[in-house]
Design a protein around this motif. Structure first.
Motif, mmCIF file in Angstrom:
data_model
loop_
_atom_site.group_PDB
_atom_site.id
_atom_site.type_symbol
_atom_site.label_atom_id
_atom_site.label_comp_id
_atom_site.label_asym_id
_atom_site.label_seq_id
_atom_site.Cartn_x
_atom_site.Cartn_y
_atom_site.Cartn_z
ATOM 1 N N VAL A 280 -4.949 0.952 -1.875
ATOM 2 C CA VAL A 280 -5.190 -0.451 -1.592
ATOM 3 C C VAL A 280 -4.626 -1.282 -2.745
ATOM 4 N N VAL A 281 -3.992 -2.398 -2.423
ATOM 5 C CA VAL A 281 -3.504 -3.281 -3.492
ATOM 6 C C VAL A 281 -4.165 -4.659 -3.350
ATOM 7 N N ILE A 282 -4.258 -5.349 -4.513
ATOM 8 C CA ILE A 282 -4.865 -6.684 -4.508
ATOM 9 C C ILE A 282 -3.748 -7.710 -4.593
ATOM 10 N N LYS A 283 -3.788 -8.688 -3.700
ATOM 11 C CA LYS A 283 -2.803 -9.767 -3.738
ATOM 12 C C LYS A 283 -3.513 -11.120 -3.779
ATOM 13 N N ASN A 284 -2.825 -12.154 -4.231
ATOM 14 C CA ASN A 284 -3.377 -13.515 -4.276
ATOM 15 C C ASN A 284 -4.760 -13.550 -4.900
ATOM 16 N N GLN A 285 -4.908 -12.926 -5.999
ATOM 17 C CA GLN A 285 -6.139 -12.878 -6.772
ATOM 18 C C GLN A 285 -7.250 -12.063 -6.127
ATOM 19 N N THR A 286 -7.528 -12.296 -4.827
ATOM 20 C CA THR A 286 -8.754 -11.709 -4.273
ATOM 21 C C THR A 286 -8.561 -10.865 -3.016
ATOM 22 N N GLU A 287 -7.324 -10.830 -2.469
ATOM 23 C CA GLU A 287 -7.187 -10.194 -1.159
ATOM 24 C C GLU A 287 -6.796 -8.727 -1.280
ATOM 25 N N PHE A 288 -7.502 -7.872 -0.531
ATOM 26 C CA PHE A 288 -7.198 -6.441 -0.526
ATOM 27 C C PHE A 288 -6.278 -6.120 0.648
ATOM 28 N N TYR A 289 -5.185 -5.402 0.373
ATOM 29 C CA TYR A 289 -4.265 -4.967 1.421
ATOM 30 C C TYR A 289 -4.117 -3.460 1.325
ATOM 31 N N VAL A 290 -4.042 -2.788 2.487
ATOM 32 C CA VAL A 290 -3.695 -1.374 2.457
ATOM 33 C C VAL A 290 -2.226 -1.307 2.084
ATOM 34 N N ASP A 291 -1.901 -0.494 1.098
ATOM 35 C CA ASP A 291 -0.544 -0.483 0.576
ATOM 36 C C ASP A 291 0.449 -0.238 1.699
ATOM 37 N N GLY A 292 1.475 -1.053 1.732
ATOM 38 C CA GLY A 292 2.525 -0.886 2.725
ATOM 39 C C GLY A 292 2.240 -1.593 4.034
ATOM 40 N N LEU B 211 0.110 10.318 -10.674
ATOM 41 C CA LEU B 211 1.419 10.946 -10.413
ATOM 42 C C LEU B 211 2.384 9.976 -9.736
ATOM 43 N N THR B 212 1.926 9.410 -8.605
ATOM 44 C CA THR B 212 2.834 8.563 -7.835
ATOM 45 C C THR B 212 2.905 7.132 -8.357
ATOM 46 N N GLY B 213 1.893 6.740 -9.124
ATOM 47 C CA GLY B 213 1.859 5.359 -9.592
ATOM 48 C C GLY B 213 1.525 4.383 -8.483
ATOM 49 N N LYS B 214 1.011 4.899 -7.388
ATOM 50 C CA LYS B 214 0.676 4.037 -6.260
ATOM 51 C C LYS B 214 -0.809 4.126 -5.956
ATOM 52 N N SER B 215 -1.319 3.097 -5.301
ATOM 53 C CA SER B 215 -2.719 3.140 -4.900
ATOM 54 C C SER B 215 -2.807 2.906 -3.405
ATOM 55 N N ARG C 127 -20.310 0.415 3.041
ATOM 56 C CA ARG C 127 -19.159 1.126 3.590
ATOM 57 C C ARG C 127 -18.012 0.170 3.918
ATOM 58 N N ASN C 128 -18.340 -1.087 4.098
ATOM 59 C CA ASN C 128 -17.291 -2.076 4.334
ATOM 60 C C ASN C 128 -16.671 -2.580 3.041
ATOM 61 N N HIS C 129 -17.199 -2.176 1.944
ATOM 62 C CA HIS C 129 -16.640 -2.602 0.672
ATOM 63 C C HIS C 129 -15.484 -1.696 0.292
ATOM 64 N N VAL C 130 -14.719 -2.162 -0.667
ATOM 65 C CA VAL C 130 -13.543 -1.391 -1.060
ATOM 66 C C VAL C 130 -13.888 -0.526 -2.262
ATOM 67 N N PRO C 131 -13.751 0.783 -2.137
ATOM 68 C CA PRO C 131 -14.056 1.631 -3.294
ATOM 69 C C PRO C 131 -13.105 1.319 -4.435
ATOM 70 N N VAL C 132 -13.628 1.305 -5.632
ATOM 71 C CA VAL C 132 -12.788 1.020 -6.783
ATOM 72 C C VAL C 132 -11.676 2.060 -6.878
ATOM 73 N N SER C 133 -12.013 3.293 -6.510
ATOM 74 C CA SER C 133 -11.018 4.362 -6.636
ATOM 75 C C SER C 133 -9.801 4.110 -5.746
ATOM 76 N N ALA C 134 -10.021 3.394 -4.633
ATOM 77 C CA ALA C 134 -8.907 3.142 -3.712
ATOM 78 C C ALA C 134 -7.860 2.227 -4.328
ATOM 79 N N VAL C 135 -8.294 1.408 -5.288
ATOM 80 C CA VAL C 135 -7.362 0.458 -5.881
ATOM 81 C C VAL C 135 -6.705 1.057 -7.127
ATOM 82 N N GLU C 136 -7.353 2.094 -7.675
ATOM 83 C CA GLU C 136 -6.780 2.698 -8.888
ATOM 84 C C GLU C 136 -5.482 3.422 -8.572
#
Ligand code: HEM
Ligand code: SF4
Ligand code: FES
Lengths: 250, 291
Positions: B177-189, B171-175, B158-167
């Motif tokens: 969660v976004v990945i930055k600096n190769q490995t870091e997950f950020y909640v968009d915005g 429609l909006t072209g947004k996800s 449950r602490n892992h990031v679902p793949v669907s969250a990054v896809e």
């Protein structure tokens, strides 16, 4: 037997030189290689067209190290643990072509034909290949200094090096390590040699490099071609001595 | 020369042990290898070792080159007729050529893996699939990115990031969660990092040697995998020849030779020079054959 001889001819140190082909008949298989060269020279003199071939020789019994010929791609020819003067024509066959060249090394410049200048070895010896002995007072009993038999034997084996230069001639790097290591080892193993050990190895190696010999990459060709079968263990010993001397200093 | 050569021999052993994890099958292998890769790039002690390795390769190559040039100069006029095969073994006479071939291999190898690992911005991250049974009794796949806290894997999925969250939403072209600096997950915005993933070097390596794992890391199999495998094996043969002479040679250079140990060391050197390159070579062969 009848031989075709391809021999390096070079008038003097500045001459470019080149291989010349000679034909020699009626060579006895009992002749030594140098005797064969003598017969060839007589033939050349009789023909009177050119000078005889210059080559180094002295004792003709494998102890002086003067005879120096690169024969069919190997120093002192195809046989092992012998000098050129100890090589006999029975090692060859009727109809053979034999290449005879001088030692090839920057440290051994050609003087004439097959004669090279090996004074670089003398200068390396002068740099440290000796023990300084005080000559005043009485001579000490030689047996007063105990020396383990194994060390004495190894020192003696190293001292059998006759300074022929075949090691340099055989080495793909024209390195003089086997010669220098034999000269370092014959003293390093004995108590009398320990006094000047550090200075000796540092100075001799420095002189060796100055003379333009190459670096040792441990191919082992030197020891295989050495007429006195000087062991590679001597090179390891010299490396050890050198490392020790460089790290600790005088 | 000898010190750097022997250090590189030690490096080879470490590198081989790491690589052999590629042969562990399934998710365990993937996890083990990627965790190992993370460890190798983040541990400060390993950092020092890796700089020592880069330095050793450079120093060894430059020193080898200088020695070879000096040695060529020591015999300005060559023999018209020479039979070196009568007094020395072949590898000992071709160390510079063997070494240069190894250097070319090292450069290619680093371009293929090291550079990807360090610099590729959209490097795939490790994904796993959790299969569970829904209340209605069907089995459901849950794809997620494994995450960790400073290299300690968080095992509760449950602490892992679902793949669907990054896809990206179609429609909006947004996800979310976004990945930055190769490995870091950020909640968009948001500026807050929520988790850190593992670079999936395992899948990159498998794909490079022919595995088709498109479903997992989205990597197509390397079309030229057979060329990669053959070049790799060839490089290991070259390495074996280099070590066949080099291993024992290094001890001789360091002055380590006497009746007692030389036989043992020489024997060990021969075994080492065959086994280590063989160990490296079987990995891509097995990966290729099991693709
Ligand atoms: C993983 C890679 C390598 C390992 C484990 C390795 C190992 C060794 C060892 C143990 C020696 C013997 C040193 C001595 O006798 O003192 C040696 C010699 C040598 N290496 Fe390497 N080497 C590697 C890569 C290279 C590369 C990349 C080059 C150059 C471009 C190179 C060029 C040479 C040369 C020219 C020698 C001959 C020097 C001599 O025999 O003393 N090597 N190597
Ligand atoms: S070590 Fe052997 S080959 Fe070299 S100079 Fe001495 S006797 Fe001749
Ligand atoms: S002439 Fe003296 S060793 Fe050959």
């Amino acid at each position: 037997m009848k031989l075709t001889l391809k021999i390096w001819r070079q008038k003097n140190a500045n001459d470019k030189g080149g291989i010349k082909t000679y034909s020699l008949d009626n060579v006895s298989e009992h002749m030594s290689f140098l005797e064969m060269m003598d017969v060839l020279n007589e033939q050349i003199i009789a023909e009177g067209k050119e000078e005889p071939i210059a080559f180094d020789h002295d004792c003709r019994e494998g102890i002086c190290g003067m005879c120096s010929m690169h024969i069919n791609g190997q120093p002192h020819g195809p046989d092992r643990a012998i000098t050129t003067c100890q090589l006999h024509m029975r090692s060859f066959n009727d109809g053979d072509t034999i290449y005879i060249e001088p030692w090839r090394a920057k440290g051994f410049p050609v003087i004439k034909d097959l004669v090279v200048d090996r004074s670089a070895f003398d200068r390396i010896q002068h740099a440290g290949g000796f023990v300084s002995v005080g000559t005043s007072g009485n001579t000490q009993d030689a047996n007063a200094i105990p020396i383990p038999k194994a060390d004495a034997d190894k020192a003696f084996d190293a001292a059998t090096c006759i300074g022929c230069g075949a090691c340099v001639a055989a080495c793909k790097n024209a390195s003089a390590m086997l010669f220098v290591s034999a000269k370092v080892s014959q003293f390093a193993l004995l108590p009398q040699g320990k006094v000047e050990a550090k200075r000796r190895v540092l100075n001799m190696v420095e002189q060796m490099d100055k003379e333009g010999f190459g670096n040792c990459t441990n191919t082992g060709a030197c020891s295989v071609e050495c007429p006195k079968e000087i062991s590679l263990e001597n090179i390891a010993r010299m490396n050890r001595e050198y490392l020790k001397a460089s790290v600790t200093g005088e | 020369m000898a010190l750097t050569g022997l250090f590189l021999c030690l490096f080879l052993v470490g590198h081989l042990l790491g690589n052999l994890q590629l042969l562990i099958p399934g998710d365990d292998g993937q996890r083990a290898f990627n965790e190992y890769a993370y460890f190798m790039t983040h541990n400060p002690f390993i950092k020092i070792l890796s700089y020592l390795t880069y330095f050793s390769i450079l120093f060894h190559a430059v020193d080898g080159l200088v020695l070879t040039i000096q040695n060529k100069k020591a015999r300005p006029i060559k023999y018209a007729y020479n039979k070196p095969e009568r007094n020395s073994k072949l590898p000992s006479r071709y160390m510079a050529i063997l070494g240069s071939a190894i250097l070319i291999f090292i450069i290619m190898h680093m371009a293929n893996f090291w550079a990807v690992m360090h610099f590729q911005e959209d490097i795939p991250l490790e994904k796993m699939t959790y299969v569970f049974e829904s209340p209605s009794g069907e089995s459901v796949d849950f794809d997620y990115y494994t995450t960790h806290n400073n290299g300690v894997t968080i095992n509760n999925f449950r602490n892992h990031v679902p793949v669907s969250a990054v896809e990206k939403d179609s429609l909006t072209g947004k996800s979310d969660v976004v990945i930055k600096n190769q490995t870091e997950f950020y909640v968009d915005g948001q500026k807050k990092k929520i988790a850190e993933g593992y670079k999936d070097l395992h899948s990159i390596t498998l794909a490079f040697f022919g595995h088709d794992k498109e479903d997992k890391a989205g990597l197509p199999a390397n079309e030229y995998a057979i060329v990669a495998v053959l070049l790799y094996v060839l490089a290991m043969v070259v390495l074996a020849f280099h070590l066949w002479h080099g291993f024992a040679s290094a001890f001789q250079t360091l002055g380590f030779k006497n009746e007692k140990y030389t036989k043992l060391l020489d024997g060990f050197g021969k075994v080492f020079s065959v086994l280590v390159p063989l160990g490296f070579a079987i990995i891509p062969i097995i990966l290729f054959l099991t693709k």
